[in-house]
Design an enzyme around this catalytic site. Structure first.
Site, mmCIF file in Angstrom:
data_model
loop_
_atom_site.group_PDB
_atom_site.id
_atom_site.type_symbol
_atom_site.label_atom_id
_atom_site.label_comp_id
_atom_site.label_asym_id
_atom_site.label_seq_id
_atom_site.Cartn_x
_atom_site.Cartn_y
_atom_site.Cartn_z
ATOM 1 N NE ARG A 100 23.032 -5.080 41.266
ATOM 2 C CZ ARG A 100 22.063 -4.543 42.002
ATOM 3 N NH1 ARG A 100 21.551 -5.173 43.045
ATOM 4 N NH2 ARG A 100 21.604 -3.337 41.712
ATOM 5 C CB THR A 379 19.241 -4.468 50.603
ATOM 6 O OG1 THR A 379 18.743 -4.005 49.350
ATOM 7 C CG2 THR A 379 20.611 -5.065 50.427
ATOM 8 C CB THR A 397 19.109 -6.848 47.662
ATOM 9 O OG1 THR A 397 17.883 -6.138 47.783
ATOM 10 C CG2 THR A 397 19.655 -6.653 46.262
ATOM 11 C CG ASP A 421 18.778 -1.242 41.601
ATOM 12 O OD1 ASP A 421 17.849 -0.466 41.897
ATOM 13 O OD2 ASP A 421 19.369 -1.925 42.454
ATOM 14 C CB SER A 450 24.334 -2.661 43.447
ATOM 15 O OG SER A 450 24.036 -2.847 44.813
ATOM 16 C CB SER A 451 23.519 1.758 46.746
ATOM 17 O OG SER A 451 23.192 2.675 45.744
ATOM 18 N N GLY A 472 19.030 0.926 49.926
ATOM 19 C CA GLY A 472 19.125 1.551 48.610
ATOM 20 C C GLY A 472 20.327 2.482 48.565
HETATM 21 N N1 GLY Z 1 18.689 -2.855 44.983
HETATM 22 C C1 GLY Z 1 19.406 -2.039 45.862
HETATM 23 C C2 GLY Z 1 20.857 -1.965 45.518
HETATM 24 O O1 GLY Z 1 21.382 -2.871 44.906
HETATM 25 O O2 GLY Z 1 21.496 -1.003 45.839
#
Ligand code: GLY
Length: 570
Positions: A100, A379, A397, A421, A450-451, A472
Protein backbone atom coordinates in the site's frame (compact mmCIF):
# COMPACT_ATOMS: atom_id res chain seq x y z
CA UNK A 1 14.89 -10.09 -26.51
CA UNK A 2 14.22 -13.44 -24.96
CA UNK A 3 12.88 -16.03 -27.39
CA UNK A 4 9.71 -16.86 -25.54
CA UNK A 5 8.59 -13.26 -25.27
CA UNK A 6 9.36 -12.69 -28.97
CA UNK A 7 7.23 -15.60 -30.10
CA UNK A 8 4.56 -14.83 -27.52
CA UNK A 9 4.24 -11.25 -28.70
CA UNK A 10 4.26 -12.19 -32.36
CA UNK A 11 1.29 -14.45 -31.68
CA UNK A 12 -0.52 -11.85 -29.63
CA UNK A 13 -0.22 -9.22 -32.26
CA UNK A 14 -1.48 -11.47 -35.03
CA UNK A 15 -4.49 -12.31 -32.89
CA UNK A 16 -5.20 -8.81 -31.70
CA UNK A 17 -4.72 -7.08 -35.01
CA UNK A 18 -7.65 -9.21 -36.18
CA UNK A 19 -9.83 -8.77 -33.10
CA UNK A 20 -10.07 -5.48 -31.25
CA UNK A 21 -10.88 -7.15 -27.99
CA UNK A 22 -10.71 -10.65 -26.64
CA UNK A 23 -12.60 -9.88 -23.47
CA UNK A 24 -14.45 -12.76 -21.89
CA UNK A 25 -17.12 -12.60 -19.25
CA UNK A 26 -20.37 -14.37 -18.60
CA UNK A 27 -22.04 -17.26 -16.87
CA UNK A 28 -19.87 -20.03 -18.31
CA UNK A 29 -16.56 -20.53 -16.52
CA UNK A 30 -13.34 -21.23 -18.41
CA UNK A 31 -12.03 -24.70 -17.52
CA UNK A 32 -8.42 -25.80 -17.33
CA UNK A 33 -6.34 -28.56 -15.80
CA UNK A 34 -2.95 -26.98 -15.04
CA UNK A 35 -3.19 -23.27 -14.46
CA UNK A 36 -5.43 -20.23 -14.70
CA UNK A 37 -4.99 -16.47 -14.89
CA UNK A 38 -7.95 -14.10 -14.54
CA UNK A 39 -7.45 -10.36 -14.86
CA UNK A 40 -9.16 -7.21 -16.07
CA UNK A 41 -7.36 -7.19 -19.41
CA UNK A 42 -7.18 -10.00 -21.94
CA UNK A 43 -3.59 -9.19 -22.95
CA UNK A 44 -2.40 -9.24 -19.36
CA UNK A 45 -4.13 -12.58 -18.72
CA UNK A 46 -2.41 -14.00 -21.81
CA UNK A 47 0.95 -12.75 -20.49
CA UNK A 48 0.33 -14.52 -17.18
CA UNK A 49 -0.71 -17.74 -18.86
CA UNK A 50 2.41 -17.70 -21.00
CA UNK A 51 4.54 -17.37 -17.86
CA UNK A 52 2.75 -20.37 -16.32
CA UNK A 53 3.28 -22.36 -19.49
CA UNK A 54 7.02 -21.57 -19.28
CA UNK A 55 7.16 -23.17 -15.84
CA UNK A 56 6.65 -20.03 -13.80
CA UNK A 57 4.87 -20.15 -10.45
CA UNK A 58 1.55 -18.48 -9.71
CA UNK A 59 3.65 -15.71 -8.17
CA UNK A 60 5.70 -15.30 -11.35
CA UNK A 61 2.53 -15.16 -13.44
CA UNK A 62 0.89 -12.67 -11.08
CA UNK A 63 3.89 -10.36 -11.25
CA UNK A 64 4.03 -10.52 -15.06
CA UNK A 65 0.26 -9.97 -15.26
CA UNK A 66 0.47 -6.99 -12.93
CA UNK A 67 3.25 -5.38 -14.98
CA UNK A 68 1.27 -6.03 -18.18
CA UNK A 69 -1.81 -4.38 -16.62
CA UNK A 70 0.31 -1.31 -15.86
CA UNK A 71 0.49 -0.94 -19.64
CA UNK A 72 -2.89 -2.21 -20.87
CA UNK A 73 -5.16 -1.01 -18.06
CA UNK A 74 -3.84 2.46 -17.19
CA UNK A 75 -7.02 3.24 -15.22
CA UNK A 76 -5.92 0.95 -12.40
CA UNK A 77 -3.02 -1.29 -13.42
CA UNK A 78 0.04 0.53 -12.23
CA UNK A 79 3.59 1.01 -11.15
CA UNK A 80 2.69 4.38 -9.57
CA UNK A 81 0.18 3.03 -7.05
CA UNK A 82 -0.04 0.25 -4.49
CA UNK A 83 -1.92 -2.81 -3.32
CA UNK A 84 -2.01 -6.15 -1.54
CA UNK A 85 -1.27 -9.77 -2.37
CA UNK A 86 -2.54 -12.90 -0.59
CA UNK A 87 -0.64 -16.16 -1.18
CA UNK A 88 -1.68 -19.74 -0.50
CA UNK A 89 0.91 -22.33 -1.46
CA UNK A 90 0.16 -25.82 -2.66
CA UNK A 91 2.11 -26.93 0.42
CA UNK A 92 -0.31 -25.09 2.72
CA UNK A 93 1.92 -22.05 3.39
CA UNK A 94 -0.02 -18.79 3.65
CA UNK A 95 1.29 -15.25 3.68
CA UNK A 96 0.52 -11.77 2.39
CA UNK A 97 2.40 -8.80 0.95
CA UNK A 98 1.48 -5.23 1.81
CA UNK A 99 2.57 -2.67 -0.77
CA UNK A 100 0.00 0.00 0.00
CA UNK A 101 1.22 3.55 -0.63
CA UNK A 102 2.54 5.57 2.31
CA UNK A 103 2.02 9.19 3.32
CA UNK A 104 5.14 11.21 2.47
CA UNK A 105 7.55 12.16 5.27
CA UNK A 106 6.42 15.78 5.01
CA UNK A 107 2.71 14.89 5.31
CA UNK A 108 0.75 16.30 8.24
CA UNK A 109 -2.58 15.43 9.84
CA UNK A 110 -4.28 18.61 8.60
CA UNK A 111 -2.37 19.11 5.35
CA UNK A 112 -5.53 19.39 3.22
CA UNK A 113 -7.42 21.84 5.44
CA UNK A 114 -7.98 25.54 4.93
CA UNK A 115 -8.24 28.10 7.72
CA UNK A 116 -11.88 27.06 8.29
CA UNK A 117 -10.97 23.42 8.78
CA UNK A 118 -12.47 22.35 5.43
CA UNK A 119 -10.66 20.35 2.73
CA UNK A 120 -9.21 22.91 0.34
CA UNK A 121 -10.17 22.46 -3.34
CA UNK A 122 -10.63 18.69 -2.96
CA UNK A 123 -6.84 18.60 -2.65
CA UNK A 124 -6.80 15.18 -0.95
CA UNK A 125 -8.18 13.73 -4.20
CA UNK A 126 -7.06 16.19 -6.89
CA UNK A 127 -3.59 17.43 -7.70
CA UNK A 128 -0.05 16.64 -6.74
CA UNK A 129 -0.59 16.61 -2.95
CA UNK A 130 -2.97 13.65 -3.32
CA UNK A 131 -0.12 11.39 -4.42
CA UNK A 132 1.08 8.77 -1.93
CA UNK A 133 4.53 7.16 -2.07
CA UNK A 134 4.05 4.30 -4.57
CA UNK A 135 4.43 0.71 -3.40
CA UNK A 136 3.66 -1.59 -6.32
CA UNK A 137 7.19 -2.19 -7.60
CA UNK A 138 8.57 -2.82 -4.09
CA UNK A 139 5.74 -5.25 -3.37
CA UNK A 140 6.07 -7.25 -6.57
CA UNK A 141 9.85 -7.40 -6.15
CA UNK A 142 9.61 -8.62 -2.56
CA UNK A 143 7.05 -11.27 -3.50
CA UNK A 144 9.29 -12.42 -6.35
CA UNK A 145 12.30 -12.74 -4.06
CA UNK A 146 10.35 -15.14 -1.87
CA UNK A 147 8.22 -17.11 -4.34
CA UNK A 148 9.54 -16.40 -7.85
CA UNK A 149 11.08 -19.13 -9.98
CA UNK A 150 11.66 -17.46 -13.34
CA UNK A 151 14.05 -14.52 -13.70
CA UNK A 152 12.61 -11.18 -12.65
CA UNK A 153 13.59 -9.69 -16.03
CA UNK A 154 11.47 -12.27 -17.86
CA UNK A 155 8.43 -11.15 -15.89
CA UNK A 156 8.80 -7.47 -16.76
CA UNK A 157 9.79 -7.99 -20.38
CA UNK A 158 6.32 -8.79 -21.81
CA UNK A 159 4.96 -5.50 -20.43
CA UNK A 160 7.84 -3.64 -22.07
CA UNK A 161 7.04 -5.25 -25.39
CA UNK A 162 3.38 -4.30 -25.22
CA UNK A 163 4.26 -0.73 -24.20
CA UNK A 164 6.66 -0.38 -27.15
CA UNK A 165 4.52 -2.01 -29.81
CA UNK A 166 1.21 -0.71 -28.53
CA UNK A 167 -2.19 -2.33 -28.15
CA UNK A 168 -5.72 -1.54 -29.32
CA UNK A 169 -7.39 1.23 -27.35
CA UNK A 170 -10.64 0.24 -25.58
CA UNK A 171 -13.70 2.47 -25.02
CA UNK A 172 -12.59 3.14 -21.45
CA UNK A 173 -9.27 4.62 -22.57
CA UNK A 174 -11.12 6.61 -25.25
CA UNK A 175 -13.25 8.15 -22.48
CA UNK A 176 -10.10 9.14 -20.58
CA UNK A 177 -8.44 10.45 -23.73
CA UNK A 178 -11.40 12.76 -24.35
CA UNK A 179 -11.13 14.01 -20.76
CA UNK A 180 -7.41 14.65 -21.30
CA UNK A 181 -8.18 16.59 -24.50
CA UNK A 182 -10.48 18.90 -22.55
CA UNK A 183 -7.93 19.34 -19.76
CA UNK A 184 -4.70 19.26 -21.74
CA UNK A 185 -3.49 22.69 -20.59
CA UNK A 186 -3.55 21.59 -16.97
CA UNK A 187 -2.38 17.99 -17.56
CA UNK A 188 0.40 18.56 -20.09
CA UNK A 189 2.45 15.47 -19.30
CA UNK A 190 -0.68 13.31 -19.47
CA UNK A 191 -1.66 14.82 -22.83
CA UNK A 192 1.71 13.70 -24.25
CA UNK A 193 0.74 10.06 -23.65
CA UNK A 194 -3.03 9.84 -23.78
CA UNK A 195 -3.84 11.94 -26.88
CA UNK A 196 -3.49 10.72 -30.46
CA UNK A 197 -2.03 14.09 -31.34
CA UNK A 198 -2.24 17.55 -29.83
CA UNK A 199 -5.80 18.06 -31.03
CA UNK A 200 -7.35 14.62 -31.15
CA UNK A 201 -8.37 12.02 -28.63
CA UNK A 202 -7.84 8.31 -29.29
CA UNK A 203 -10.63 6.36 -30.93
CA UNK A 204 -11.53 2.73 -30.27
CA UNK A 205 -9.07 0.46 -32.04
CA UNK A 206 -6.28 3.06 -32.30
CA UNK A 207 -2.91 1.82 -31.07
CA UNK A 208 -1.61 3.18 -27.76
CA UNK A 209 2.20 3.14 -27.66
CA UNK A 210 3.90 4.12 -24.37
CA UNK A 211 7.62 4.59 -24.99
CA UNK A 212 8.42 6.44 -21.75
CA UNK A 213 6.62 3.77 -19.77
CA UNK A 214 8.65 1.12 -21.61
CA UNK A 215 11.86 2.89 -20.52
CA UNK A 216 10.67 3.03 -16.90
CA UNK A 217 9.85 -0.67 -17.05
CA UNK A 218 13.30 -1.41 -18.51
CA UNK A 219 14.91 0.22 -15.47
CA UNK A 220 12.75 -2.01 -13.26
CA UNK A 221 13.60 -5.05 -15.39
CA UNK A 222 17.33 -4.35 -15.12
CA UNK A 223 17.61 -3.14 -11.52
CA UNK A 224 14.61 -4.61 -9.70
CA UNK A 225 12.98 -2.35 -7.10
CA UNK A 226 16.05 -0.07 -7.22
CA UNK A 227 15.12 0.66 -10.82
CA UNK A 228 12.13 2.55 -9.45
CA UNK A 229 13.11 3.78 -5.99
CA UNK A 230 16.63 4.86 -6.97
CA UNK A 231 18.30 6.24 -10.07
CA UNK A 232 16.54 7.92 -12.95
CA UNK A 233 12.91 7.17 -12.00
CA UNK A 234 13.48 8.37 -8.45
CA UNK A 235 15.04 11.58 -9.80
CA UNK A 236 12.15 12.08 -12.21
CA UNK A 237 9.67 11.73 -9.33
CA UNK A 238 11.58 14.01 -6.96
CA UNK A 239 12.21 16.66 -9.62
CA UNK A 240 8.62 16.65 -10.83
CA UNK A 241 7.40 16.98 -7.25
CA UNK A 242 9.74 19.88 -6.55
CA UNK A 243 8.79 21.71 -9.73
CA UNK A 244 5.07 21.29 -9.06
CA UNK A 245 4.79 21.93 -5.31
CA UNK A 246 4.58 18.25 -4.45
CA UNK A 247 6.13 16.85 -1.27
CA UNK A 248 7.49 13.41 -2.20
CA UNK A 249 11.30 13.43 -2.11
CA UNK A 250 14.08 10.97 -2.88
CA UNK A 251 14.17 10.18 0.83
CA UNK A 252 10.52 9.03 0.70
CA UNK A 253 11.42 6.63 -2.09
CA UNK A 254 14.58 5.42 -0.34
CA UNK A 255 12.73 4.55 2.88
CA UNK A 256 9.72 2.89 1.23
CA UNK A 257 9.53 -0.83 2.00
CA UNK A 258 6.90 -3.41 1.18
CA UNK A 259 6.00 -5.73 4.05
CA UNK A 260 5.32 -9.42 4.30
CA UNK A 261 2.51 -9.82 6.84
CA UNK A 262 0.48 -12.48 8.62
CA UNK A 263 -2.88 -12.94 6.93
CA UNK A 264 -6.21 -12.45 8.66
CA UNK A 265 -7.68 -15.91 9.11
CA UNK A 266 -11.20 -17.08 9.79
CA UNK A 267 -13.51 -19.99 9.07
CA UNK A 268 -16.92 -20.28 7.44
CA UNK A 269 -18.93 -23.52 7.34
CA UNK A 270 -15.81 -25.67 7.29
CA UNK A 271 -13.84 -23.48 4.88
CA UNK A 272 -10.79 -21.42 5.85
CA UNK A 273 -10.81 -17.74 4.92
CA UNK A 274 -7.43 -16.10 4.25
CA UNK A 275 -7.50 -12.33 3.85
CA UNK A 276 -5.43 -9.20 4.11
CA UNK A 277 -4.73 -7.47 7.43
CA UNK A 278 -4.90 -3.69 7.94
CA UNK A 279 -4.18 -1.31 6.29
CA UNK A 280 -6.62 -3.38 4.22
CA UNK A 281 -9.97 -3.44 5.94
CA UNK A 282 -11.00 -6.37 3.75
CA UNK A 283 -9.82 -9.39 5.74
CA UNK A 284 -11.22 -8.31 9.12
CA UNK A 285 -14.55 -7.08 7.73
CA UNK A 286 -15.17 -10.18 5.60
CA UNK A 287 -14.34 -12.57 8.44
CA UNK A 288 -16.54 -10.59 10.85
CA UNK A 289 -19.48 -10.70 8.42
CA UNK A 290 -19.04 -14.42 7.71
CA UNK A 291 -18.90 -15.15 11.45
CA UNK A 292 -22.20 -13.33 11.96
CA UNK A 293 -23.84 -15.06 8.97
CA UNK A 294 -22.71 -18.56 9.89
CA UNK A 295 -25.62 -18.94 12.30
CA UNK A 296 -28.26 -18.28 9.62
CA UNK A 297 -29.39 -20.86 7.07
CA UNK A 298 -28.86 -18.75 3.96
CA UNK A 299 -29.26 -21.80 1.71
CA UNK A 300 -32.72 -22.48 3.08
CA UNK A 301 -33.69 -18.80 2.85
CA UNK A 302 -32.78 -18.82 -0.85
CA UNK A 303 -30.33 -16.77 -2.90
CA UNK A 304 -31.12 -13.03 -2.77
CA UNK A 305 -34.44 -13.66 -1.00
CA UNK A 306 -35.60 -10.65 1.04
CA UNK A 307 -34.98 -12.62 4.22
CA UNK A 308 -31.36 -13.45 3.36
CA UNK A 309 -30.72 -9.89 2.14
CA UNK A 310 -31.98 -8.64 5.50
CA UNK A 311 -29.55 -10.76 7.54
CA UNK A 312 -26.66 -10.00 5.21
CA UNK A 313 -27.43 -6.27 5.53
CA UNK A 314 -27.37 -6.53 9.32
CA UNK A 315 -23.98 -8.28 9.16
CA UNK A 316 -22.65 -5.59 6.80
CA UNK A 317 -23.96 -2.78 9.02
CA UNK A 318 -22.16 -4.11 12.08
CA UNK A 319 -18.86 -5.02 10.44
CA UNK A 320 -18.60 -1.70 8.57
CA UNK A 321 -19.26 0.19 11.82
CA UNK A 322 -16.26 -1.60 13.34
CA UNK A 323 -14.23 -0.90 10.22
CA UNK A 324 -14.90 2.82 10.68
CA UNK A 325 -14.20 2.77 14.39
CA UNK A 326 -11.14 0.57 14.68
CA UNK A 327 -9.21 0.01 11.47
CA UNK A 328 -6.07 1.74 10.26
CA UNK A 329 -2.43 0.93 9.48
CA UNK A 330 -1.32 -1.61 12.13
CA UNK A 331 2.17 -0.09 12.30
CA UNK A 332 0.55 3.03 13.74
CA UNK A 333 -2.37 1.32 15.49
CA UNK A 334 -1.01 -1.69 17.38
CA UNK A 335 -4.13 -1.55 19.59
CA UNK A 336 -6.53 -2.68 16.82
CA UNK A 337 -8.49 -5.59 18.42
CA UNK A 338 -8.01 -7.98 15.51
CA UNK A 339 -8.63 -11.12 17.55
CA UNK A 340 -11.86 -9.88 19.05
CA UNK A 341 -13.22 -8.50 15.77
CA UNK A 342 -12.62 -11.80 13.98
CA UNK A 343 -13.80 -14.11 16.78
CA UNK A 344 -16.93 -16.28 16.78
CA UNK A 345 -17.77 -15.01 20.30
CA UNK A 346 -17.88 -11.42 19.16
CA UNK A 347 -20.12 -12.41 16.23
CA UNK A 348 -22.43 -14.12 18.68
CA UNK A 349 -22.65 -10.91 20.73
CA UNK A 350 -23.41 -8.91 17.62
CA UNK A 351 -26.14 -11.34 16.51
CA UNK A 352 -28.02 -10.70 19.76
CA UNK A 353 -28.96 -7.28 18.40
CA UNK A 354 -30.25 -8.60 15.06
CA UNK A 355 -34.03 -9.01 14.73
CA UNK A 356 -35.55 -11.14 11.97
CA UNK A 357 -38.46 -8.80 11.33
CA UNK A 358 -36.94 -5.37 11.70
CA UNK A 359 -33.92 -3.49 10.40
CA UNK A 360 -31.53 -2.01 12.96
CA UNK A 361 -30.57 1.65 12.67
CA UNK A 362 -26.99 2.73 12.09
CA UNK A 363 -26.02 5.06 14.90
CA UNK A 364 -23.32 7.52 14.03
CA UNK A 365 -23.11 9.02 17.50
CA UNK A 366 -21.25 5.97 18.78
CA UNK A 367 -18.54 6.28 16.22
CA UNK A 368 -17.73 9.92 15.88
CA UNK A 369 -20.59 10.31 13.39
CA UNK A 370 -18.54 8.47 10.81
CA UNK A 371 -20.14 7.92 7.46
CA UNK A 372 -19.45 7.07 3.88
CA UNK A 373 -16.69 8.97 2.16
CA UNK A 374 -16.52 8.83 -1.62
CA UNK A 375 -14.36 5.99 -2.83
CA UNK A 376 -13.54 5.28 -6.37
CA UNK A 377 -14.51 2.06 -8.11
CA UNK A 378 -11.24 2.04 -10.04
CA UNK A 379 -8.97 -0.63 -8.75
CA UNK A 380 -8.17 -3.96 -10.35
CA UNK A 381 -7.88 -7.54 -9.21
CA UNK A 382 -6.14 -10.61 -10.61
CA UNK A 383 -6.31 -14.25 -9.53
CA UNK A 384 -3.78 -16.90 -10.52
CA UNK A 385 -3.35 -20.63 -9.82
CA UNK A 386 -0.47 -22.77 -11.09
CA UNK A 387 0.00 -26.50 -11.66
CA UNK A 388 1.49 -27.00 -8.15
CA UNK A 389 -1.72 -25.67 -6.60
CA UNK A 390 -0.13 -22.37 -5.53
CA UNK A 391 -2.62 -19.51 -5.56
CA UNK A 392 -2.24 -15.73 -5.67
CA UNK A 393 -4.94 -13.15 -5.10
CA UNK A 394 -3.70 -9.64 -5.91
CA UNK A 395 -5.57 -6.32 -5.86
CA UNK A 396 -3.83 -3.02 -6.66
CA UNK A 397 -4.91 0.48 -7.54
CA UNK A 398 -4.21 4.10 -8.32
CA UNK A 399 -7.32 4.95 -6.20
CA UNK A 400 -9.58 6.84 -8.65
CA UNK A 401 -9.80 5.99 -12.33
CA UNK A 402 -6.34 6.92 -13.74
CA UNK A 403 -5.34 7.98 -10.20
CA UNK A 404 -4.25 11.63 -9.97
CA UNK A 405 -4.47 11.70 -13.80
CA UNK A 406 -0.93 13.08 -13.66
CA UNK A 407 1.58 11.22 -15.83
CA UNK A 408 5.06 11.56 -14.37
CA UNK A 409 6.88 13.67 -16.96
CA UNK A 410 9.51 11.61 -18.75
CA UNK A 411 8.51 8.34 -17.03
CA UNK A 412 5.20 7.68 -18.76
CA UNK A 413 3.25 6.29 -15.81
CA UNK A 414 0.31 7.68 -13.88
CA UNK A 415 0.69 8.71 -10.25
CA UNK A 416 -1.89 7.58 -7.70
CA UNK A 417 -4.18 9.86 -5.66
CA UNK A 418 -4.33 7.48 -2.72
CA UNK A 419 -3.95 10.15 0.00
CA UNK A 420 -7.71 10.63 -0.35
CA UNK A 421 -8.23 7.32 1.47
CA UNK A 422 -7.02 8.88 4.75
CA UNK A 423 -9.50 10.57 7.09
CA UNK A 424 -8.79 14.12 5.98
CA UNK A 425 -10.59 16.05 8.70
CA UNK A 426 -9.74 14.77 12.17
CA UNK A 427 -12.92 14.15 14.14
CA UNK A 428 -15.15 15.66 11.46
CA UNK A 429 -18.32 14.23 9.97
CA UNK A 430 -20.67 15.58 7.32
CA UNK A 431 -23.78 14.31 5.61
CA UNK A 432 -21.93 13.50 2.40
CA UNK A 433 -19.81 11.05 4.29
CA UNK A 434 -16.36 11.37 5.73
CA UNK A 435 -14.88 9.32 8.55
CA UNK A 436 -12.90 11.30 11.09
CA UNK A 437 -11.72 8.54 13.42
CA UNK A 438 -8.18 8.47 14.76
CA UNK A 439 -6.76 5.20 13.35
CA UNK A 440 -6.84 6.45 9.76
CA UNK A 441 -5.66 10.03 10.21
CA UNK A 442 -2.61 11.18 8.28
CA UNK A 443 0.89 10.62 9.68
CA UNK A 444 4.25 10.51 7.88
CA UNK A 445 4.95 7.02 6.49
CA UNK A 446 1.52 5.75 7.53
CA UNK A 447 -0.50 3.72 5.03
CA UNK A 448 -4.05 4.83 4.31
CA UNK A 449 -6.91 2.43 5.05
CA UNK A 450 -8.08 0.43 2.06
CA UNK A 451 -11.07 -1.69 1.15
CA UNK A 452 -9.09 -3.87 -1.24
CA UNK A 453 -9.86 -7.47 -0.27
CA UNK A 454 -7.78 -10.06 -2.08
CA UNK A 455 -9.04 -13.30 -0.53
CA UNK A 456 -8.41 -17.03 -0.72
CA UNK A 457 -10.88 -19.61 0.59
CA UNK A 458 -9.40 -23.03 1.39
CA UNK A 459 -10.53 -26.46 2.49
CA UNK A 460 -8.37 -29.13 4.12
CA UNK A 461 -5.21 -27.12 3.50
CA UNK A 462 -5.83 -26.47 -0.22
CA UNK A 463 -7.07 -23.29 -1.88
CA UNK A 464 -10.60 -23.58 -3.31
CA UNK A 465 -11.62 -20.01 -4.24
CA UNK A 466 -9.27 -17.20 -5.29
CA UNK A 467 -11.20 -13.96 -5.46
CA UNK A 468 -11.10 -10.15 -5.39
CA UNK A 469 -12.61 -7.10 -7.02
CA UNK A 470 -12.32 -3.35 -7.49
CA UNK A 471 -15.08 -1.07 -6.19
CA UNK A 472 -13.86 1.13 -3.32
CA UNK A 473 -15.77 0.33 -0.17
CA UNK A 474 -18.09 -2.05 -2.06
CA UNK A 475 -15.15 -4.43 -2.67
CA UNK A 476 -15.59 -6.09 0.70
CA UNK A 477 -19.26 -6.84 0.07
CA UNK A 478 -18.64 -8.01 -3.49
CA UNK A 479 -16.10 -10.56 -2.25
CA UNK A 480 -18.46 -11.58 0.58
CA UNK A 481 -21.32 -12.27 -1.84
CA UNK A 482 -19.17 -14.31 -4.23
CA UNK A 483 -18.09 -16.49 -1.28
CA UNK A 484 -21.71 -16.90 -0.11
CA UNK A 485 -22.80 -17.75 -3.66
CA UNK A 486 -20.26 -20.57 -3.91
CA UNK A 487 -20.44 -21.92 -0.36
CA UNK A 488 -24.14 -21.47 0.50
CA UNK A 489 -25.75 -21.49 -2.93
CA UNK A 490 -23.44 -23.96 -4.67
CA UNK A 491 -22.93 -21.77 -7.71
CA UNK A 492 -20.00 -22.25 -10.02
CA UNK A 493 -17.51 -19.37 -9.97
CA UNK A 494 -18.90 -17.68 -13.08
CA UNK A 495 -22.48 -17.60 -11.80
CA UNK A 496 -21.27 -16.57 -8.35
CA UNK A 497 -19.52 -13.59 -9.95
CA UNK A 498 -22.29 -12.70 -12.39
CA UNK A 499 -25.12 -12.75 -9.83
CA UNK A 500 -26.63 -9.38 -8.90
CA UNK A 501 -25.09 -7.76 -5.83
CA UNK A 502 -25.85 -5.15 -3.21
CA UNK A 503 -23.98 -3.04 -0.71
CA UNK A 504 -24.55 -1.59 2.75
CA UNK A 505 -21.73 0.12 4.64
CA UNK A 506 -23.29 1.18 7.96
CA UNK A 507 -23.57 4.82 7.00
CA UNK A 508 -25.30 6.16 5.04
CA UNK A 509 -28.01 3.79 6.31
CA UNK A 510 -29.01 2.77 2.78
CA UNK A 511 -28.67 -0.44 0.79
CA UNK A 512 -27.48 0.01 -2.78
CA UNK A 513 -28.73 -2.65 -5.21
CA UNK A 514 -27.67 -3.31 -8.77
CA UNK A 515 -30.71 -2.02 -10.64
CA UNK A 516 -31.20 -5.00 -12.96
CA UNK A 517 -31.20 -8.00 -10.68
CA UNK A 518 -33.81 -7.77 -7.91
CA UNK A 519 -37.60 -8.02 -8.14
CA UNK A 520 -40.07 -5.41 -6.86
CA UNK A 521 -41.53 -8.14 -4.63
CA UNK A 522 -38.16 -8.65 -2.99
CA UNK A 523 -37.74 -4.91 -2.48
CA UNK A 524 -41.24 -4.72 -0.97
CA UNK A 525 -40.58 -7.37 1.68
CA UNK A 526 -37.10 -5.98 2.35
CA UNK A 527 -38.18 -2.35 2.77
CA UNK A 528 -41.15 -3.38 4.95
CA UNK A 529 -38.53 -4.44 7.52
CA UNK A 530 -37.39 -0.81 7.60
CA UNK A 531 -34.46 -0.79 5.14
CA UNK A 532 -33.86 2.16 2.82
CA UNK A 533 -32.84 1.28 -0.72
CA UNK A 534 -31.28 2.91 -3.76
CA UNK A 535 -30.23 1.33 -7.02
CA UNK A 536 -27.08 1.71 -9.07
CA UNK A 537 -25.97 0.27 -12.38
CA UNK A 538 -23.17 -1.95 -11.29
CA UNK A 539 -21.05 -3.09 -8.35
CA UNK A 540 -17.47 -4.31 -8.72
CA UNK A 541 -15.68 -6.37 -11.33
CA UNK A 542 -14.71 -9.59 -9.61
CA UNK A 543 -12.03 -11.91 -11.01
CA UNK A 544 -12.09 -15.41 -9.60
CA UNK A 545 -10.91 -19.00 -9.78
CA UNK A 546 -12.48 -22.15 -8.30
CA UNK A 547 -10.30 -25.18 -7.72
CA UNK A 548 -12.26 -28.42 -7.43
CA UNK A 549 -11.09 -29.91 -4.11
CA UNK A 550 -11.52 -33.47 -5.44
CA UNK A 551 -10.32 -33.39 -9.05
CA UNK A 552 -8.08 -30.31 -8.81
CA UNK A 553 -9.65 -28.96 -12.02
CA UNK A 554 -9.79 -25.22 -12.38
CA UNK A 555 -12.63 -22.93 -13.36
CA UNK A 556 -11.96 -19.24 -13.95
CA UNK A 557 -14.28 -16.31 -14.55
CA UNK A 558 -13.77 -12.66 -15.41
CA UNK A 559 -16.73 -10.50 -14.41
CA UNK A 560 -18.74 -9.38 -17.44
CA UNK A 561 -19.04 -6.03 -15.64
CA UNK A 562 -15.36 -5.48 -16.59
CA UNK A 563 -14.35 -3.80 -19.85
CA UNK A 564 -11.72 -6.20 -21.09
CA UNK A 565 -11.44 -8.95 -18.48
CA UNK A 566 -10.53 -12.48 -19.38
CA UNK A 567 -9.93 -15.85 -17.74
CA UNK A 568 -7.19 -17.77 -19.53
CA UNK A 569 -6.49 -21.37 -18.63
CA UNK A 570 -3.97 -23.88 -19.86
N1 GLY B 1 -8.51 3.16 -3.17
C1 GLY B 1 -9.47 2.17 -2.96
C2 GLY B 1 -9.10 1.26 -1.83
O1 GLY B 1 -7.94 1.12 -1.52
O2 GLY B 1 -9.96 0.69 -1.22
Amino acid sequence: MRTFTRSFLALLFIIFSIFQTQAQGGRIPVSAKKGMVVSSHYLASEVGKEILAKGGTAMDASIATAFALSVTLPAAGNIGGGGFLVYYGGDGETTTFNFREKAPLAATREMYLDENGKVKDNSNHDGILAVGVPGTVAGLYKAHQKFGKLDWADLVQPAIEIAEKGFPVSPHIVGFSNWVLENSDEYKSTAKIFLKDKEAAFEVGDTLIQKDLAESLKRIRDHGADGFYKGKTASLIANYMKANNGIITKKDLEVYEAEEMQPIEGTYRGYDIIGMAPPSSGGVTIVEMLNILEAYDLTEMGHNSAESLHFITEAMRRAYADRAQFLGDLNFNPQVPLERLTSKEYAEDLRKGILAAKASKSDSTNFNKAHAAYESPETTHLSVVDSEGNAVSLTYTLEQSYGSKIVLEGAGFLLNNEMGDFNAIPGYTDSKGRIGTEPNQIEPEKRMLSSMSPTIVAKDGKPVIVIGSPGGRTIINTVLQVILNVVDHKMDIAKAIESPRFHHQWLPDTSYFEDWGFSPDTFKIYTEKGHEIETRETQGRAMGIFIDPVSGELEGAADSRSYDGKAVGY
